[in-house]
Scaffold this motif. Structure first.
Motif, PDB file in Angstrom:
ATOM      1  N   THR A   1       0.876  -1.343  -0.089  1.00 48.36           N
ATOM      2  CA  THR A   1      -0.111  -0.030  -0.054  1.00 48.36           C
ATOM      3  C   THR A   1       0.831   1.231  -0.060  1.00 48.36           C
ATOM      4  N   ASP A   2       2.017   1.063   0.526  1.00 47.02           N
ATOM      5  CA  ASP A   2       2.936   2.310   0.570  1.00 47.02           C
ATOM      6  C   ASP A   2       3.205   2.832  -1.153  1.00 47.02           C
ATOM      7  N   LYS A   3       3.074   1.737  -1.767  1.00 42.85           N
ATOM      8  CA  LYS A   3       3.413   1.740  -3.415  1.00 42.85           C
ATOM      9  C   LYS A   3       1.913   2.359  -4.132  1.00 42.85           C
ATOM     10  N   LEU A   4       0.881   1.712  -3.517  1.00 39.98           N
ATOM     11  CA  LEU A   4      -0.551   1.731  -4.247  1.00 39.98           C
ATOM     12  C   LEU A   4      -1.054   3.188  -3.865  1.00 39.98           C
TER      13      LEU A   4
ATOM     14  N   LYS B   1      -3.496  -5.672  -9.277  1.00 37.67           N
ATOM     15  CA  LYS B   1      -2.714  -6.717  -8.983  1.00 37.67           C
ATOM     16  C   LYS B   1      -1.296  -6.503  -8.943  1.00 37.67           C
ATOM     17  N   THR B   2      -0.874  -5.566 -10.003  1.00 34.81           N
ATOM     18  CA  THR B   2       0.477  -4.959 -10.083  1.00 34.81           C
ATOM     19  C   THR B   2       1.187  -4.457  -8.814  1.00 34.81           C
ATOM     20  N   TYR B   3       0.252  -4.036  -8.096  1.00 30.97           N
ATOM     21  CA  TYR B   3       0.643  -3.462  -6.718  1.00 30.97           C
ATOM     22  C   TYR B   3       0.736  -4.087  -5.572  1.00 30.97           C
ATOM     23  N   ILE B   4      -0.323  -5.278  -5.542  1.00 30.63           N
ATOM     24  CA  ILE B   4      -0.562  -6.148  -4.372  1.00 30.63           C
ATOM     25  C   ILE B   4      -0.029  -7.588  -4.869  1.00 30.63           C
TER      26      ILE B   4
END
Length: 213
Positions: A51-54, A73-76
């Motif tokens: 989530t720090d990226k999302l 999906k690419t983030y998690i």
């Protein structure tokens, strides 16, 4: 366990951590809802990394919905069960947009109607985002409540109901955090760290474990 001993336990936990907080990173009820949904059968650390990226890219129902399942999906993808979680989060975002203008409802039934949101997740959101005196029982809290004899139950629902009954009102908002942190770092599953436990003398667990054993 008697009422006075429970109060002593809660008093010590409060003195040790007066303002407990979740270890999930969030800055809005919606971010919390997503983080808790992703945390099922995953660690808070792994969720925070994702989530720090999302969230800097998408942190509202509208913006995450716009990503679509494959985009999310690419983030998690580093989180367990990410395929199902991505699908559930996107569906939930669509429902939030359609029914609540993208906002998270402060209502248990409405929360539990969202895909991927069960009683525990709803309890966390109501408690942590809105300050309700709900008690979300996970494996850590279930273990601590039963092992210490603070609030015994055969399943998480029984433990939750017992906690709601025996925890005084003044402690209810924070007790979820105290117990989960205690279970995560002190009263751990395989070998509880009784020697460094601040409630060791009040705990009714018969098979206490100490460093020299």
């Amino acid at each position: 366990m008697n009422t006075e001993k429970r109060r002593q336990i809660l008093t010590r936990l409060k003195a040790n951590n007066p303002h407990p907080e979740t270890e999930l990173n969030f800055s809005s009820p919606f971010e919390l809802l997503v983080a808790v949904t992703l945390s099922a059968q995953a660690t808070d650390v792994s969720v925070n990394k994702a989530t720090d990226k999302l969230f800097p890219i998408a942190n509202t129902a509208h913006s995450i919905y716009a990503l679509g399942v494959d985009g999310l999906k690419t983030y998690i993808k580093t989180i367990g069960l990410y395929n199902n979680k991505a699908a559930n989060v996107i569906k939930a975002c669509g429902m939030l947009i359609e029914w609540y203008d993208g906002e998270v409802p402060e209502n248990r039934e409405a929360l539990e109607a969202l895909p991927g949101v069960g009683r525990k997740t709803a309890n966390v959101v109501l408690n942590t985002a809105f300050g309700w005196p709900t008690i979300a029982v996970d494996t850590h809290i279930d273990r601590v409540a039963n092992r210490t004899k603070f609030a015994m139950g055969k399943n998480v629902v029984e433990v939750e109901n017992k906690l709601l009954k025996v925890v005084p009102a003044e402690f209810k908002v924070d007790v979820h955090h105290w117990l989960i942190l205690h279970g995560r770092y002190t009263c751990i599953a395989r070998k509880p760290r009784c020697g460094s436990c601040i409630i060791e003398d009040l705990c009714e667990f018969k098979d206490k474990v100490y460093p020299d054993e």
